[in-house]
Design an enzyme around this catalytic site. Structure first.
Site, mmCIF file in Angstrom:
data_model
loop_
_atom_site.group_PDB
_atom_site.id
_atom_site.type_symbol
_atom_site.label_atom_id
_atom_site.label_comp_id
_atom_site.label_asym_id
_atom_site.label_seq_id
_atom_site.Cartn_x
_atom_site.Cartn_y
_atom_site.Cartn_z
ATOM 1 C CG MET A 92 -1.908 -1.185 1.220
ATOM 2 S SD MET A 92 -2.842 -1.335 -0.341
ATOM 3 C CE MET A 92 -3.957 0.046 -0.147
ATOM 4 C CG HIS A 111 -5.185 -1.424 -10.105
ATOM 5 N ND1 HIS A 111 -5.096 -0.691 -8.933
ATOM 6 C CD2 HIS A 111 -6.293 -0.970 -10.738
ATOM 7 C CE1 HIS A 111 -6.091 0.165 -8.882
ATOM 8 N NE2 HIS A 111 -6.831 0.021 -9.970
HETATM 9 C C1 GRF Z 1 -5.701 -6.891 -4.226
HETATM 10 O O1 GRF Z 1 -7.027 -6.549 -4.541
HETATM 11 C C2 GRF Z 1 -4.751 -6.267 -5.214
HETATM 12 O O2 GRF Z 1 -5.301 -6.139 -6.489
HETATM 13 C C3 GRF Z 1 -4.516 -4.900 -4.642
HETATM 14 O O3 GRF Z 1 -4.491 -5.098 -3.244
HETATM 15 C C4 GRF Z 1 -5.244 -6.262 -2.919
HETATM 16 C C5 GRF Z 1 -4.320 -7.152 -2.156
HETATM 17 O O4 GRF Z 1 -4.961 -8.277 -1.635
HETATM 18 N N1 GRF Z 1 -3.298 -4.335 -5.154
HETATM 19 P P1 GRF Z 1 -4.122 -9.437 -0.963
HETATM 20 O O5 GRF Z 1 -3.305 -8.782 0.173
HETATM 21 O O6 GRF Z 1 -3.232 -10.026 -1.997
HETATM 22 O O7 GRF Z 1 -5.132 -10.397 -0.421
#
Ligand code: GRF
Length: 204
Positions: A92, A111
């Site tokens: 993030m 994404h």
């Molecule tokens: C996913 O929806 C991805 O597309 C976005 O963040 C989310 C991560 O989910 N970048 P996770 O931590 O892999 O479960």
């Protein structure tokens, strides 16, 4: 075929990390995860790594005086583990110049929308609110913008009449879990070539 050495950066639950681990363990992906780096001590991604005997570390951004110093620490950790490809899996943070400099065209992100539509942190919610009939997910190389880098693969997911953010996110997520490994496998096979802002995929 030599396995591509991955470093995964994650901030949260790590379901994409899990899918990559599962595909590697199933022999469907010519890769090995050398390190999982989290910017959040409570990230479930760290537990997933531990469960599978993968090295995981928490690099605390607050321990550094700025973004560059923090990224330098991340780069050192990636280099120590001789990582070739950096995989962002729910990381993030906007990637900055230090990481980009050390891993040019070697950072991938996933994404939860069909870029360039709905970039940013709320791709699924933005798609539902806009009223599009189709959304999906995108794997792309990372550049210095927000979700702007060269697109590698996309998968289309229909938006259903009564979808809300959560129901659409769940449907997209199951596609993410397949698509990310496909993109990494293309990289492992040496089939991705960036030309300008486009990615060319060569035949096997
Ligand atoms: C996913 O929806 C991805 O597309 C976005 O963040 C989310 C991560 O989910 N970048 P996770 O931590 O892999 O479960």
């Amino acid at each position: 075929m030599a396995k591509v050495r991955l470093g995964v950066l994650a901030s949260g639950r790590g379901s994409n990390l899990q899918a990559i681990i599962d595909n590697i363990e199933a022999g469907k992906l010519d890769a090995e995860i050398k390190i999982v780096i989290c910017d959040n001590a409570a990230a479930f991604a760290l537990e997933r790594a531990q469960t599978h005997g993968i090295k995981g570390v928490f690099v605390n951004p607050r321990e550094y005086s700025g973004k560059s110093e923090y990224e330098q620490a991340v780069v050192e950790c990636l280099k120590e583990n001789r990582v070739e490809l950096v995989v962002l899996a729910g990381y993030m943070r906007l990637v900055g110049s230090i990481l980009l400099h050390h891993f040019p065209n070697r950072i991938m992100n996933i994404h939860p929308a069909l870029l360039p539509a709905f970039p940013g942190a709320h791709g699924q919610r933005d798609a539902v609110e806009y009223g599009v009939r189709f959304s999906g997910c995108t794997v792309h190389f990372v550049d210095d913008g927000m979700d702007t880098g060269p697109i590698i693969l996309q998968a289309v997911v229909p938006v259903i009449q009564d979808d809300d953010e959560d129901s659409l996110a769940a449907r997209i997520l199951s596609e993410e879990h397949k698509l990310y490994s496909q993109a990494i496998q293309l990289y492992a096979e040496g089939r991705l070539k960036i030309e300008g802002r486009k990615v060319k995929i060569s035949e096997q």
